[in-house]
Motif scaffolding. Structure first.
Motif, PDB file in Angstrom:
ATOM      1  N   THR A 273      15.515  18.625 -60.183  1.00 33.17           N
ATOM      2  CA  THR A 273      16.719  18.712 -59.369  1.00 33.17           C
ATOM      3  C   THR A 273      17.680  19.701 -60.017  1.00 33.17           C
ATOM      4  O   THR A 273      17.677  19.855 -61.242  1.00 33.17           O
ATOM      5  CB  THR A 273      17.407  17.342 -59.247  1.00 33.17           C
ATOM      6  OG1 THR A 273      17.722  16.864 -60.562  1.00 33.17           O
ATOM      7  CG2 THR A 273      16.510  16.334 -58.559  1.00 33.17           C
TER       8      THR A 273
ATOM      9  N   VAL B 167      20.829  12.174 -62.786  1.00 30.57           N
ATOM     10  CA  VAL B 167      21.523  12.458 -61.525  1.00 30.57           C
ATOM     11  C   VAL B 167      22.629  11.424 -61.338  1.00 30.57           C
ATOM     12  O   VAL B 167      22.519  10.279 -61.796  1.00 30.57           O
ATOM     13  CB  VAL B 167      20.561  12.404 -60.315  1.00 30.57           C
ATOM     14  CG1 VAL B 167      19.512  13.500 -60.406  1.00 30.57           C
ATOM     15  CG2 VAL B 167      19.897  11.033 -60.211  1.00 30.57           C
TER      16      VAL B 167
ATOM     17  N   GLU C 245      15.245  10.385 -57.611  1.00 29.52           N
ATOM     18  CA  GLU C 245      15.608  11.343 -56.571  1.00 29.52           C
ATOM     19  C   GLU C 245      16.032  10.628 -55.289  1.00 29.52           C
ATOM     20  O   GLU C 245      16.985  11.038 -54.610  1.00 29.52           O
ATOM     21  CB  GLU C 245      14.443  12.285 -56.309  1.00 29.52           C
ATOM     22  CG  GLU C 245      14.135  13.218 -57.482  1.00 29.52           C
ATOM     23  CD  GLU C 245      12.914  14.089 -57.238  1.00 29.52           C
ATOM     24  OE1 GLU C 245      12.324  13.966 -56.137  1.00 29.52           O
ATOM     25  OE2 GLU C 245      12.556  14.873 -58.127  1.00 29.52           O
TER      26      GLU C 245
ATOM     27  N   SER D 138      19.604   9.040 -55.536  1.00 31.42           N
ATOM     28  CA  SER D 138      20.709   9.985 -55.434  1.00 31.42           C
ATOM     29  C   SER D 138      20.749  10.676 -54.075  1.00 31.42           C
ATOM     30  O   SER D 138      21.543  11.605 -53.881  1.00 31.42           O
ATOM     31  CB  SER D 138      20.604  11.042 -56.539  1.00 31.42           C
ATOM     32  OG  SER D 138      19.402  11.800 -56.400  1.00 31.42           O
TER      33      SER D 138
END
Length: 459
Positions: free
Chosen positions: A125, A146, A338, A341
């Protein structure tokens, strides 16, 4: 390159192992599912909401609909473990060689240490400063965590209708917070330095490039003492032993609302505190309106209106966040981070949380709190602010952060110049011992100054 740890799989095949001899030829259906453990800081109603979101996210996962070739379910199960002793729990699990798959931390300093000690798995990311900057590890710049939820710190809460107190506030101070007592004071120092000296000086100090004995830093401490004014020994002792959440009056005929503004013993009119405290002031209001309740009404305003310093820095706000990082080598753990977030998880979390506990998210397009105090803070956090700077103590190595907490408690008890000189000298010594050894140095545990401050973003 980070070392890869074996992928851990917690299975439901124990029955097969125990009954293998007795089931000659019968066997068990393959009912194996990988269970990912998420360790986080939320308990109570906050933990319940996060866990409910996690369950809905699991149920919505395409992998949960898959079936193995023998008819049993496959895929991934998510399990949440919430604790108020997050750092201690995580350290113990790491020392035992059994870390969680995902951990949620609010300290960039701790996360940076873990990344550079090869404890974290890099993520695919982009960086997201100030919450998730890229980190240089072994010559490579990567993202290792994140942001899940964020918070706005540069706020002042006050009793509605107390306009005559605005010029000379009587500040509420509750410094007690179990093992982390002192952080309400470090928030004061950080916000004052940011407002008086600006984001550049703030970021240099937070990352070890500016001495604690510099005029900028020393001036923030003395400004805090001046704002608080003369206090009796009884008042000081009460503040040092009072929780940042306040206490209700045990003699009241009916339980009074908590919160420092509602604490009769403190007799105060204004509180410097983050947006999260709104759960104690559910009747909070901003300039555009709100409501009144049993507490007589509470409003929230940017702290710059109450802090001494040049107006040029009024658009800078201190923020904090809870960030998720992967501690296991499981690809499914990286996929979960992932997803956590992403927009779907944020929508589900918003739906599951009580109105006064709904999280703030980093992007203007994310669902945000709509209660009066939360809505005002969300507008500042996602658009009206010019610069967001991450909480300085949470960006420091843990040893320096903890020393900062202790120094604030000592200074609060004795704000004399001699005591301050001693405390700042001690903090500079800890700064050197933790690898932040002076101007221009990039220590093992340090982020670059440009990683700590950034404008609001859409995502």
């Amino acid at each position: 390159m980070t070392r890869q740890r074996p992928r851990r799989r917690r299975t439901a095949l124990a029955c097969c192992l125990l009954l293998l001899a007795a089931l000659a030829g019968g066997g068990c259906a393959d009912r194996s599912r990988e269970t990912l453990v998420v360790l986080g800081p939320w308990t109570g109603a906050e933990g319940t909401a996060f866990e409910a979101m996690l369950k809905r996210l699991e149920d919505a996962s395409p992998s949960s609909q898959l079936r193995s070739s023998r008819g049993g379910p496959t895929g991934v199960t998510y399990t949440y473990k919430g604790t108020r002793s997050l750092r201690e729990t995580l350290v113990a699990q790491l020392e035992a060689g059994d870390p969680p798959d995902v951990a949620v931390l609010n300290s960039l300093g701790e996360l940076t240490e873990y990344a550079r000690d090869n404890r974290l798995e890099p993520l695919d990311t982009p960086g997201h400063p100030p919450w998730a900057p890229r980190v240089d590890v072994n010559g490579s710049s990567r993202t290792y965590w994140v942001p899940l939820k964020v918070d706005l710190k540069s706020l002042v809460w006050s009793k509605e209708g107390g306009e005559r107190d605005r010029a000379r506030p009587r500040w509420c101070v509750g410094m007690a917070s179990q093992a982390t007592s002192g952080w309400p004071g470090t928030d004061w120092i950080e916000d004052l330095l940011l407002h008086r000296s600006g984001p550049e000086a703030y970021a240099r100090w937070a990352t070890g490039r500016l001495s604690w004995r510099s005029p900028e830093v020393r001036g923030a401490w003395t400004a805090w003492a001046q704002l608080l004014g003369e206090r009796s020994k009884k008042s000081v002792d009460l503040s040092l032993t009072t929780s940042y959440e306040g206490t209700s009056d045990p003699k009241a005929a009916r339980p009074a609302p908590r919160g420092l503004l509602n604490s009769p013993e403190l007799d105060c009119t204004h509180e410097h505190q983050s947006a999260f405290i709104r759960y104690l002031y559910a009747n909070a209001k901003g300039e555009e309106g709100g409501g009144k309740g049993s507490g007589g009404g509470v409003r929230v305003d940017p702290s710059a209106r109450f802090l001494p310093g040049p107006a040029a820095h009024d658009g800078a706000y201190e923020v904090a966040g809870d960030m998720a990082a992967v501690f296991s080598g499981s690809p499914a753990a990286r996929e979960l981070v992932e997803r956590l977030s992403g927009g779907e998880a944020r929508r589900l979390w918003h739906e599951e949380a009580e109105p006064e506990l709904r999280p703030f998210f980093p992007g203007a397009g994310d669902p945000q709190p709509t209660d009066p105090g939360g809505g005002k803070a969300a507008a500042l956090l996602t658009g009206k602010a010019e610069t967001l700077c991450f909480d300085a103590s949470d960006a420091m190595p843990p040893a320096l952060r903890d020393a900062f907490h202790r120094a604030v408690l000592r200074y609060f008890r004795d704000p004399s110049g001699d005591r301050l000189d001693t405390l700042l000298g001690q903090l500079d010594t800890v700064r050197a011992e933790t690898g932040l050894q002076g101007r221009g140095t990039t220590g093992h545990n340090s982020l670059p100054p440009e990683a700590l401050c950034a404008p609001p973003t859409d995502g």
